[in-house]
Every structure is written in structure tokens, then in C-alpha cells.
Enzyme design. Structure first.
Site, PDB file in Angstrom:
ATOM      1  N   GLU A  55       0.828  -1.209   0.000  1.00 31.05           N
ATOM      2  CA  GLU A  55       0.000   0.000   0.000  1.00 31.05           C
ATOM      3  C   GLU A  55       0.863   1.261   0.000  1.00 31.05           C
ATOM      4  O   GLU A  55       0.562   2.230  -0.696  1.00 31.05           O
ATOM      5  CB  GLU A  55      -0.936  -0.003   1.210  1.00 31.05           C
ATOM      6  N   TYR A 138      -7.391   6.070   4.823  1.00 35.58           N
ATOM      7  CA  TYR A 138      -7.391   5.114   3.713  1.00 35.58           C
ATOM      8  C   TYR A 138      -6.468   3.930   3.996  1.00 35.58           C
ATOM      9  O   TYR A 138      -6.858   2.766   3.842  1.00 35.58           O
ATOM     10  CB  TYR A 138      -6.970   5.776   2.400  1.00 35.58           C
ATOM     11  N   ASP A 156      -9.956   4.148  -2.660  1.00 34.23           N
ATOM     12  CA  ASP A 156      -8.900   4.859  -3.374  1.00 34.23           C
ATOM     13  C   ASP A 156      -9.472   5.479  -4.648  1.00 34.23           C
ATOM     14  O   ASP A 156     -10.690   5.465  -4.876  1.00 34.23           O
ATOM     15  CB  ASP A 156      -7.731   3.925  -3.672  1.00 34.23           C
TER      16      ASP A 156
END
Length: 405
Positions: A55, A138, A156
Site C-alpha cells: 500500500e 485510507y 482509493d
């Protein structure tokens, strides 16, 4: 199944009594994801550390490049402990070329905190995750839903696009109200489908099928439920804020070499652009000239008085220097909305070799390739080593070396 003409309303948008639409789309997305998902290395086993690294690396990075960096990163840092034990320079070197170096510094600090406070294991709850540097809403959602399979949304840019089209959302997807609606809808989907399949499915579907340009509506399994497809507004979704205009910059940089062949570098402050990275000293300035594609360093230097590069570099070095009349290298590179043309000059002090300390360092040629360098500076090192000795391993770079003529 073709897209209807834009602006033609073929009927009311699907209603969602009792979350029926969320369930239907969730099951559709799950089936699609399990059939068409890419074989990415971090999906082979959902190790929290692996998901975390993926990520962090994939933010603002294309997938193919992100995978290459991921594999290289895991070879050097196989676990949280190895990241925590490394120096910041080592971490930045592995990150070199990806940009947004604050991510690397945050990852390093977060790894040290995980070792000190959580016995080396990433916590599986939002409260503790959000304590770690660099982990916002996020990233926390991605870790909790993908690594721990918990029903926490991770929306996203790809997921924003998919949801904006499914729901035909006309407002900006970056507004707080729209984000809350999207996250609520994703939670409803997660009530019916494993959370990791929803989070990854939305991202993958946006990357491969519901793309920003030329989406595959004709073969989209979700088309019958897509309000934007029904209304002919696919091309209008998502609604995004206006992009900032590009800014053109010029840069004059200097290479100062000692009699022993060492090169003088300066380390940038730990916070801010390219924090903690090394560079050849130089100075930026706005480039108010014709359109960027028509500009080269040769052009912008013509607009400067001959004494300006020497004066600029004297200010940067902190002592008087003699500068060659013409640059030995010209480099074009980009960061955020800036497009930079850099002219690099050889120079020498006018009164003996200065002693340096703090952020300044005389670097032997053989060590240049081991340092993490700010954008554009890797090309300078490669040019200096083109005759042998300092080239080292070439890293991916967005820099372009321009001809001097």
C-alpha cells in the site's frame, strides 16, 4: 451491450431497498475479482506487513513499477524488524526514484514504533494503526480490510471512479459528503461479501475494467446495475476538482570536486521536499518563458546574465566559486506539478578547499551510488561515472538527460 448516448436517461437509477443493490454489486464484484484478479505477490498470503508495504509503495506509483520495488524491498527488508533496524539512509536508498519520500521516512518511524509498542506485529484495529506515522484513514482501511478481512472501507481513486459510476454521483468525489456516502455503501457491500474481496475488487475493477478512459462497459458484469451507464453519463463520472496548472522551473546546480576526487554534496532538511536526500547544491527559480515543451536549459540560460550562475552557486556553497562558462550536463525532471530544467556546472573554490560539516559532506566517488539522491541528481552521478568508477547500479528514474547542443 453498448453505452447509450450521453445525456439520455433510460429510466430511474436503481433503488436500493434494504441494501439490495449493495448486495448485488458486492456479489458481482466478488465473482469478477476471483476470476480476473492479477497475480500480485502480496496476494499470495495476506501477511499484514506485506500488505502494508504494498500500500505504501503503490501510492502515486504505477502497478508494474510498484511490483518491482516491492520485490526489491522484501529482499532487503523481509519483516518489520529489518526496517526498524535500518538507518534512514538505507530506507531512503531503497525508496529512491519513487518520490514522495515522506512515505519512506514515515514507514521507517512506524516500523520502529511497531517494534517498541506492538511487539513487532502490526495492530489489527484502527485506533492503534492510526497512531503510526503515515497511516491515515485510507491506509488503515486497506490494512484492516485486506490484511485482517475486517469490514472497514478503503476507497482509493479507482474505487471512487467505480462507485461514482455505479451510483451516478454528480458531486465531486473528493467532498466529505460523497466520501461518507461511498464508505457507507462499501460497508453495506461488506455485509454480504468478504471485506478483502470488496476492497481489492473495487481497486482491481477500476484498474482493469472501469477505467478512466475507454471503460469496458460492453463487457462489464455490473452494467445492468450501473446508474451512469443507464443515464449515459459514464464519461462524466467521476467529478474531480480542477487540476492545478503546471509550473515551469529552472535550476542551476554545481559540482565541486576536491583534489582527491571527492564530490561535495548537501543533505536536504529531513522535512519537506525530498527530505533527507542528498543533492548537488543548486538554486531553483521560476521560468517565465514560452510553453514548457519549447524550453531547454540552453534557452533559459540565455536569458540570464553570464554572472548569475556563479552568483547563485556562491550563495548556495557559502563561499566564492569559479564556474565554468557552459554547463557540462542538462537534465529535465518532474515533481508534483513542477517541470524542471536543470543546468549543471563544474566549479571550484576561489580560495582553497573549504572544510564542511553538518548537512555538507565530501563523498568519495565509490560511495556516490550508495546514497539516496533527490530527483535529477542521479543523472549527474551517472554522468560523472560514465568513464568508470562511480556509475554503480542504475535506478529507475523520471529524469531525462538533454543534449548540450
Amino acid at each position: 451491450m453498448s453505452e447509450p448516448p450521453r445525456g439520455v436517461d433510460t429510466g430511474p437509477a436503481p433503488r436500493d431497498p434494504g441494501g439490495a443493490l449493495a448486495a448485488t454489486l458486492g456479489f458481482t464484484l466478488e465473482r469478477w475479482f476471483r476470476q480476473f484478479r492479477r497475480d500480485l505477490p502480496w496476494r499470495r498470503r495476506y501477511d499484514p506487513y506485506h500488505i502494508w508495504i504494498s500500500e505504501m509503495l503503490l501510492q502515486q506509483t504505477q502497478m508494474e513499477r510498484g511490483v518491482a520495488y516491492y520485490l526489491r524491498w522484501l529482499e532487503r527488508f523481509p519483516d518489520v524488524a529489518s526496517v526498524a533496524a535500518a538507518t534512514e539512509d538505507e530506507v531512503l536508498k531503497m525508496w529512491e526514484g519513487l518520490g514522495y519520500y515522506g512515505r519512506a521516512r514515515n514507514l521507517h518511524r512506524a516500523a520502529q514504533m511497531v517494534m517498541a509498542r506492538f511487539d513487532g506485529a502490526l495492530p489489527g484495529n484502527a485506533t492503534d494503526l492510526r497512531l503510526l506515522p503515515g497511516i491515515g484513514p485510507y491506509t488503515a482501511g486497506a490494512l484492516l480490510s485486506i490484511a485482517f478481512n475486517l469490514p472497514v472501507p478503503a476507497v482509493d481513486a479507482n474505487a471512487e471512479r467505480v462507485l461514482a459510476r455505479f451510483l451516478d454521483e454528480p458531486a465531486s468525489v473528493r467532498s466529505a459528503g460523497v466520501r461518507r456516502r461511498f464508505e457507507s455503501f462499501v460497508r453495506e457491500m461488506m455485509d454480504h461479501v468478504p471485506p478483502r474481496d470488496i476492497s481489492q475488487g473495487l481497486m482491481e475493477f477500476g484498474a482493469l475494467c472501469c477505467t478512466s478512459r475507454r471503460p469496458s462497459c460492453a463487457v462489464c458484469p455490473g452494467a445492468p446495475y450501473c446508474a451512469a451507464w443507464r443515464r449515459g453519463t459514464v464519461a462524466d463520472r467521476p467529478s474531480l476538482p480542477k487540476k492545478p496548472s503546471l509550473r515551469r522551473m529552472g535550476r542551476v546546480a554545481g559540482v565541486l570536486t576536491s583534489p582527491e576526487g571527492r564530490v561535495l554534496l548537501r543533505r536536504r532538511p529531513s522535512e519537506g521536499l525530498w527530505g533527507g536526500l542528498w543533492e548537488f547544491p543548486g538554486q531553483d527559480f521560476s521560468l517565465e518563458v514560452p510553453p514548457f515543451d519549447e524550453v531547454s536549459p540552453k534557452d533559459f540560460l540565455k536569458k540570464l546574465p553570464a554572472s548569475v550562475p556563479e552568483a547563485m552557486l556562491a550563495r548556495e556553497f557559502g563561499w566564492a566559486v569559479a564556474v565554468e562558462a557552459a554547463p557540462f550536463l542538462r537534465v529535465r525532471y518532474s515533481y508534483t506539478v513542477h517541470r524542471v530544467e536543470m543546468a549543471v556546472f563544474r566549479c571550484c573554490p576561489k580560495e582553497g578547499m573549504p572544510k564542511v560539516s553538518g548537512a555538507w559532506r565530501w563523498v568519495p566517488p565509490e560511495e556516490l551510488s550508495s546514497l539516496a539522491l533527490a530527483s535529477g541528481n542521479r543523472a549527474v552521478v551517472q554522468e560523472l561515472g560514465s568513464s568508470g568508477g562511480t556509475r554503480g547500479r542504475e535506478e529507475p528514474s523520471s529524469s531525462a538527460v538533454l543534449p548540450l547542443t
